[in-house]
Design an enzyme around this catalytic site. Structure first.
Site, PDB file in Angstrom:
ATOM      1  N   LYS A  76      -5.728   2.849  -2.575  1.00 34.07           N
ATOM      2  CA  LYS A  76      -4.946   2.373  -1.435  1.00 34.07           C
ATOM      3  C   LYS A  76      -5.800   2.233  -0.180  1.00 34.07           C
ATOM      4  O   LYS A  76      -5.656   1.254   0.561  1.00 34.07           O
ATOM      5  CB  LYS A  76      -3.759   3.309  -1.180  1.00 34.07           C
ATOM      6  CG  LYS A  76      -2.719   3.296  -2.295  1.00 34.07           C
ATOM      7  CD  LYS A  76      -2.185   1.889  -2.559  1.00 34.07           C
ATOM      8  CE  LYS A  76      -1.087   1.880  -3.601  1.00 34.07           C
ATOM      9  NZ  LYS A  76      -0.612   0.493  -3.905  1.00 34.07           N
ATOM     10  N   TYR A 105      -5.587   7.801  -6.443  1.00 36.40           N
ATOM     11  CA  TYR A 105      -4.563   6.929  -5.870  1.00 36.40           C
ATOM     12  C   TYR A 105      -4.948   6.556  -4.443  1.00 36.40           C
ATOM     13  O   TYR A 105      -4.894   5.384  -4.062  1.00 36.40           O
ATOM     14  CB  TYR A 105      -3.217   7.640  -5.902  1.00 36.40           C
ATOM     15  CG  TYR A 105      -2.078   6.845  -5.289  1.00 36.40           C
ATOM     16  CD1 TYR A 105      -1.562   5.724  -5.932  1.00 36.40           C
ATOM     17  CD2 TYR A 105      -1.512   7.241  -4.081  1.00 36.40           C
ATOM     18  CE1 TYR A 105      -0.507   5.015  -5.376  1.00 36.40           C
ATOM     19  CE2 TYR A 105      -0.458   6.529  -3.519  1.00 36.40           C
ATOM     20  CZ  TYR A 105       0.036   5.418  -4.174  1.00 36.40           C
ATOM     21  OH  TYR A 105       1.070   4.708  -3.622  1.00 36.40           O
ATOM     22  N   SER A 148       0.866  -1.163   0.000  1.00 41.50           N
ATOM     23  CA  SER A 148       0.000   0.000   0.000  1.00 41.50           C
ATOM     24  C   SER A 148       0.907   1.218   0.000  1.00 41.50           C
ATOM     25  O   SER A 148       1.829   1.323  -0.812  1.00 41.50           O
ATOM     26  CB  SER A 148      -0.939  -0.020   1.213  1.00 41.50           C
ATOM     27  OG  SER A 148      -1.789   1.105   1.232  1.00 41.50           O
TER      28      SER A 148
END
Length: 297
Positions: free
Chosen positions: A153, A149, A135
């Site tokens: 994650k 993004y 991650s």
């Protein structure tokens, strides 16, 4: 130490490449995925049959299960699965194209989910193993200009957090790796930007455009030390649920979590007042999920 077998996605560069090199050097076997096999010619020539390679584009999720089956067939067993492949899509949410949004989610989130799902039958059948999910500190902290993004994650961390509790009974341990900035080519090779809208020149999201453009800006993290910590985590029992790597990751995550706890604490009275039985006895009620929630951090 007995030889271990590893399946690692994205071994052409960055953390994946460093991990593959160090594992092969110590005598382990590695099944690695890349999008371009030619970049691995040197490593393949050096290590021969101990390095099994195949092409994989993680966004093509329909091909993942076949790749996993072939990797297990080639190695016989896999002790550690490293879900590493991915990239960062940066820019204000409004600036990104629909195609970019879908590709980021398909690669970082759906690709990681389907990889782990495909490995679980094999790990159960062999009596256990480890899963390392790459991650980022961006899975706990959000910055302007990184909305998609962060979405992938934060999403994959929630997925792995739940899966870890589901599969612990089978001897499968899961660790979420949360690096800060590292001196890999992530920012200047892997990161992608959306089209620029002039309206966002006044937004703090423009920071990411400047950071990616500035090739002189160095990240604090040593990628070799980070990879060594990832590898060492496999020897810890039980598997650490999370592994923060880098002083910037620690500082940013600590500040964010502390602020969230403080904000939550201020809402305690309000939260309890909305129960059916509001008042002093509200917190003693047992929610439906109480028996399933892991107490381990």
């Amino acid at each position: 130490m007995a030889q271990r077998h590893w399946l690692i996605t994205g071994v052409s560069s960055g953390f994946g490449r460093i991990m593959a090199e160090r594992l092969l050097a110590r005598g382990d076997r590695v099944a690695g995925t890349v999008r371009d096999l030619s970049v691995m010619d040197g490593l393949k020539a050096q290590y021969g049959e101990r390095l099994w390679l195949t092409k994989l584009d993680l966004s093509e999720t329909g091909t993942i299960r076949d790749m996993v089956d072939r990797a297990w067939g080639a190695l016989g067993r896999v002790d550690v699965v490293v879900s590493n492949a991915g990239y960062g899509l940066m820019g204000a949410a409004e600036e990104l194209t629909d195609e970019q949004v879908c590709h980021q989610i398909d690669t970082n989130l759906l690709g990681s989910i389907q990889l782990i799902r495909a490995t679980l039958p094999h790990l159960r059948a062999q009596g256990g193993g480890r899963i390392l999910q790459l991650s980022s500190m961006g899975g706990q902290v959000a910055f302007p200009g990184g909305s998609l993004y962060h979405a992938t994650k934060w999403g994959v961390e929630g997925f792995v957090e739940a899966v870890a509790q589901e599969v612990e009974v089978f001897g499968i341990g899961c660790t979420i790796i949360e690096p800060g900035g590292a001196r890999t080519d992530f920012r200047h090779r892997s990161a992608r930007l959306g089209p620029v809208l002039a309206a966002y020149d006044a937004s703090p999201s423009r920071m990411v455009n400047r950071v990616i453009a500035d090739t002189n800006r160095l990240s604090p993290g040593d990628p070799v030390k980070m990879v060594e910590a990832m590898i060492a985590s496999v020897d810890q029992t039980p598997a650490p649920r999370r592994l923060a790597l880098g002083s910037d990751a620690y500082r940013a995550m600590h500040a964010q979590l502390s602020a969230r706890l403080e904000a939550l604490g201020a809402q305690r009275e309000l939260a309890c007042s909305t129960d059916v039985l509001a008042g002093p006895d509200a917190e003693s009620a047992q929610p439906w999920y109480a028996a399933t929630v892991s107490k381990r951090p």
